[in-house]
Write a protein that holds these residues in place. Structure first.
Motif, short mmCIF file in Angstrom:
data_model
loop_
_atom_site.label_atom_id
_atom_site.label_comp_id
_atom_site.label_asym_id
_atom_site.label_seq_id
_atom_site.Cartn_x
_atom_site.Cartn_y
_atom_site.Cartn_z
N ARG A 1 12.99 -3.92 4.14
CA ARG A 1 14.21 -3.15 3.93
C ARG A 1 15.23 -3.40 5.04
O ARG A 1 16.42 -3.55 4.80
N VAL A 2 14.74 -3.45 6.27
CA VAL A 2 15.63 -3.71 7.41
C VAL A 2 16.21 -5.12 7.34
O VAL A 2 17.39 -5.35 7.58
N SER B 1 5.78 -1.35 9.24
CA SER B 1 5.13 -1.71 7.97
C SER B 1 5.90 -2.82 7.27
O SER B 1 7.10 -3.03 7.51
N ALA B 2 5.21 -3.54 6.39
CA ALA B 2 5.83 -4.65 5.66
C ALA B 2 7.00 -4.16 4.80
O ALA B 2 8.05 -4.82 4.70
N ARG C 1 12.61 -2.98 16.65
CA ARG C 1 11.23 -3.48 16.53
C ARG C 1 11.13 -4.60 15.51
O ARG C 1 10.40 -5.58 15.71
N VAL C 2 11.84 -4.48 14.42
CA VAL C 2 11.83 -5.54 13.41
C VAL C 2 12.39 -6.82 13.99
O VAL C 2 11.86 -7.93 13.79
N MET C 3 13.49 -6.71 14.74
CA MET C 3 14.13 -7.90 15.33
C MET C 3 13.25 -8.58 16.35
O MET C 3 13.36 -9.78 16.58
N HIS C 4 12.33 -7.82 16.97
CA HIS C 4 11.45 -8.39 17.98
C HIS C 4 10.03 -8.59 17.44
O HIS C 4 9.08 -8.74 18.21
N HIS C 5 9.91 -8.58 16.11
CA HIS C 5 8.65 -8.94 15.44
C HIS C 5 7.49 -8.04 15.86
O HIS C 5 6.35 -8.50 16.02
N SER C 6 7.77 -6.77 16.06
CA SER C 6 6.72 -5.84 16.47
C SER C 6 5.75 -5.59 15.32
O SER C 6 6.17 -5.38 14.17
#
Length: 344
Positions: free
Chosen positions: A36-37, A30-31, A21-26
């Motif tokens: 952290r990711v 949370s910020a 989800r982080v890689m796909h800007h979901s």
């Protein structure tokens, strides 16, 4: 050795799904978790596999096509507006749909101003239908599309008519088109080349028409330079007198202008096309086969606009971009009987 999502997840203390989800800007992350990711990604030196990304894009596209995901093409219809006429061309819906289908989407038109449809109501309709991608094609002096709330949507626009908000845009390269037309006319022996378009056309192109003419005139003798005529009315059927006065005072032997009204005005002045005056249409379409012209390759403009929206949807991007991207499509010269043959 390549880094896996599972390794990133273990380092960051989250699940592999969260990393994805982080890689796909979901927006569902949370910020704090996102940071952290991203730190774990940087620490492990992760590099995405482009072949895998392309394969996943194709899989998602097939899934979307089953539910008939829609990209909205937003037009404007203001019948009494000076820009409502066919002089001001649209990017055809057929070209938009052709490219949209390659991404797994269907393109559907919505008309601001028709049957009282205002921007606020249109946004409600789009959201109720789950439509997340829009392409705006501004075509009135009232710029109803500028009043839309773009926050929920991945969006792009055609041309330069919509200046605020500033969206990603796809457009023809008008500056290059004028330079190309002048070069072709020079090759046919024309010397006093004039440009006559409406103020709105030049403004929509951010001064590309007049700017290009001023640029090419720097390389020709001063006696051959013809001042640009910017018709004072968007409804340039009202500009016959200004055109005739300009023709009589400046005496151009070639024109870059519209295919409407101008040929009739020239005939009334006793000017023959192309014997006395060469005529080039500034925005050529297949309906103008009796004229030479600058073809803005609207099929490619359509494809570029769809690509801009589809990419944002893939990356879960929405709202007015901080740095809008611009794709300019190079034009093509179209031969026609309204100009003389090239000189050997």
């Amino acid at each position: 050795m390549s880094v896996t999502l599972q390794q990133i997840a273990q380092t960051a203390g989250v699940s592999a799904m969260t990393v994805s989800r982080v890689m796909h800007h979901s927006p569902r992350v949370s910020a704090e978790t996102r940071e952290r990711v991203q730190q774990a990604i940087a620490a492990l030196g992760y590099q995405p596999d482009p072949h895998l990304a392309r394969m996943m894009t194709m899989v998602r596209g097939r899934k979307k096509s089953r539910v008939r995901a829609v990209i909205a093409v937003i037009r404007e219809t203001v019948p009494k507006d000076a820009l409502h006429g066919t002089t001001y061309q649209y990017v055809p819906i057929e070209d938009i749909r052709r490219r949209a289908s390659q991404h797994g989407y269907h393109a559907e038109e919505f008309w601001l101003g028709k049957d009282g449809l205002d921007p606020a109501r249109l946004v409600c309709i789009l959201q109720a239908r789950g439509i997340e991608g829009i392409i705006v094609s501004p075509q009135s002096s009232q710029m109803l599309c500028a009043q839309l709330d773009y926050a929920p949507f991945a969006s792009a626009t055609f041309g330069f008519g919509l200046t605020q908000p500033s969206l990603h845009r796809a457009a023809g390269n008008m500056n290059l088109g004028i330079q190309l037309a002048v070069k072709q006319l020079k090759a046919r022996g024309y010397q006093r080349i004039g440009l006559a378009v409406t103020q709105w056309v030049d403004h929509r192109a951010e001064g590309a028409y007049s700017g290009a003419m001023l640029h090419v005139q720097q390389a020709i003798p001063q006696g051959q330079r013809v001042p640009v005529l910017l018709f004072p009315h968007n409804d340039f059927s009202r500009c016959r007198k200004e055109f005739m006065d300009w023709m009589q005072s400046e005496r151009p032997d070639a024109l870059i202008t519209f295919d409407q009204h101008v040929p009739d005005w020239l005939e009334k002045m006793g000017q023959r096309v192309p014997e006395d005056v060469g005529l080039v249409v500034h925005d050529w379409t297949s309906a103008m086969k009796g004229y030479a012209g600058i073809y803005q390759r609207r099929d490619h403009v359509a494809a570029a606009g769809v690509d801009l929206v589809a990419t944002q949807l893939l990356q879960n991007e929405s709202g007015v971009p901080e740095v809008p991207r611009q794709i300019l499509i190079p034009p093509e010269w179209i031969e026609g009987p309204s100009v003389r043959a090239r000189q050997s």
